[in-house]
Design a protein around this motif. Structure first.
Motif, short mmCIF file in Angstrom:
data_model
loop_
_atom_site.label_atom_id
_atom_site.label_comp_id
_atom_site.label_asym_id
_atom_site.label_seq_id
_atom_site.Cartn_x
_atom_site.Cartn_y
_atom_site.Cartn_z
N UNK A 95 -29.74 -24.88 -28.35
CA UNK A 95 -29.90 -24.88 -26.90
C UNK A 95 -31.33 -24.50 -26.52
N UNK A 96 -31.90 -23.50 -27.19
CA UNK A 96 -33.27 -23.12 -26.91
C UNK A 96 -34.25 -24.23 -27.26
N UNK A 97 -33.99 -24.91 -28.38
CA UNK A 97 -34.84 -26.04 -28.77
C UNK A 97 -34.79 -27.14 -27.72
N UNK A 98 -33.59 -27.44 -27.21
CA UNK A 98 -33.45 -28.46 -26.18
C UNK A 98 -34.22 -28.09 -24.92
N UNK A 99 -34.19 -26.81 -24.55
CA UNK A 99 -34.89 -26.37 -23.34
C UNK A 99 -36.40 -26.45 -23.52
N UNK A 100 -36.88 -26.15 -24.74
CA UNK A 100 -38.32 -26.24 -24.99
C UNK A 100 -38.76 -27.69 -25.08
N UNK A 101 -37.97 -28.51 -25.79
CA UNK A 101 -38.35 -29.91 -26.00
C UNK A 101 -38.28 -30.71 -24.72
N UNK A 102 -37.34 -30.39 -23.84
CA UNK A 102 -37.16 -31.11 -22.58
C UNK A 102 -37.21 -30.11 -21.43
N UNK A 103 -38.37 -29.45 -21.31
CA UNK A 103 -38.52 -28.36 -20.34
C UNK A 103 -38.38 -28.83 -18.90
N UNK B 66 -41.56 -40.22 -17.75
CA UNK B 66 -41.77 -39.37 -16.59
C UNK B 66 -41.09 -38.03 -16.84
N UNK B 67 -41.85 -36.96 -16.68
CA UNK B 67 -41.32 -35.62 -16.92
C UNK B 67 -41.17 -34.90 -15.57
N UNK B 68 -39.96 -34.46 -15.32
CA UNK B 68 -39.69 -33.72 -14.09
C UNK B 68 -39.50 -32.25 -14.45
N UNK B 69 -40.25 -31.38 -13.80
CA UNK B 69 -40.20 -29.96 -14.09
C UNK B 69 -38.85 -29.38 -13.69
N UNK B 70 -38.29 -28.57 -14.59
CA UNK B 70 -37.00 -27.96 -14.30
C UNK B 70 -37.13 -26.99 -13.14
N UNK B 71 -36.12 -26.92 -12.31
CA UNK B 71 -36.15 -26.03 -11.16
C UNK B 71 -35.97 -24.58 -11.61
N UNK B 72 -36.57 -23.64 -10.86
CA UNK B 72 -36.46 -22.22 -11.20
C UNK B 72 -35.08 -21.68 -10.89
#
Length: 234
Positions: free
Chosen positions: A70-78, A228-234
């Motif tokens: 899960x952490x890898x997925x969040x870093x790879x697709x931030x 296209x990379x969309x920044x994850x919302x806070x």
């Protein structure tokens, strides 16, 4: 893995091959390829705890593997938000994710009248590994004037691409370039890879290199495609 005290029905290479060759959507590729290493690491930790009189349950190993993925997925697709916590849900999430591609037309530009253009690039096979750089010079009509390739020995792509101190073999050439910069009208400009296609194949495939140079000369465009990379919302 048996030598490490970890017994599995298949050899480690076979297990890795199964994971790497599994059928999955391209977005899941970096996660699937990381799974064998993550599982092996958690099993190794479990084995070491047992060697020292402790114990780690199978459920905890599974939780740790899941957490790391899960952490890898969040870093790879931030740029993606709401990535699920559990592995089956992660698979389902990415299988339903549709990439947004952005295309840009890139055309090699002829130099100004009376000017020459020098396209340069470098490459390193593996990191570190055998490396080289090269360049080709063209006149204001797009005709090739000179081309050269330089073997840099074993180094890294950071050295090749990053503008660090040049290897001793090309120090004199680099100094000549610096002198030209100070004494002549010189413009330095970054060019997308799609705008220097001819260089990447010129030394290995001269006929293909000449064909690509002619395509540049005729101002035939190439397409630069990125996700296209969309920044994850806070």
């Amino acid at each position: 893995m048996g030598a490490a005290g970890i017994n599995v029905p298949l050899k480690l290479k076979q297990v890795i091959r199964h994971w790497w060759n599994a059928q999955f959507c391209p977005t899941l590729k970096p996660l699937y390829q990381a799974v064998p290493s993550i599982i092996t690491w958690e099993l190794w930790k479990k084995r070491n705890v047992g060697k020292h009189g402790g114990s780690v349950s199978k459920d905890r190993v599974i939780r740790e593997v899941n957490r790391t993925l899960h952490q890898l997925a969040r870093v790879r697709y931030a740029w993606l938000s709401n990535i699920p916590l559990l592995w089956p849900d992660i698979i389902q999430f990415f299988e339903g994710y549709k990439l947004i591609l952005i295309t840009r037309r890139v055309t090699w530009q002829l130099p100004h009248y009376g000017w020459y253009k020098c396209n340069t690039d470098g490459a390193s096979k593996e990191n570190p590994g055998p490396s080289s750089l090269g360049f080709c010079v063209r006149n204001d009509e797009g005709n090739l004037v000179y081309a050269r390739e330089v073997d840099l020995g074993v180094t890294t792509n950071v050295v090749i691409e990053g503008g660090w101190d040049p290897p001793w073999a090309i120090v004199p050439d680099v100094q000549k370039i610096k002198d030209m910069r100070d004494n002549f009208n010189v413009i330095f400009q970054h060019v997308f890879r799609e705008g220097t296609t001819e260089f990447h194949s010129f030394s290995e495939l001269p006929s293909a290199g000449r064909r690509l140079i002619n395509l540049d000369k005729s101002q035939t465009p190439n397409l630069r495609v990125r996700i296209a990379k969309r920044r994850a919302s806070d």
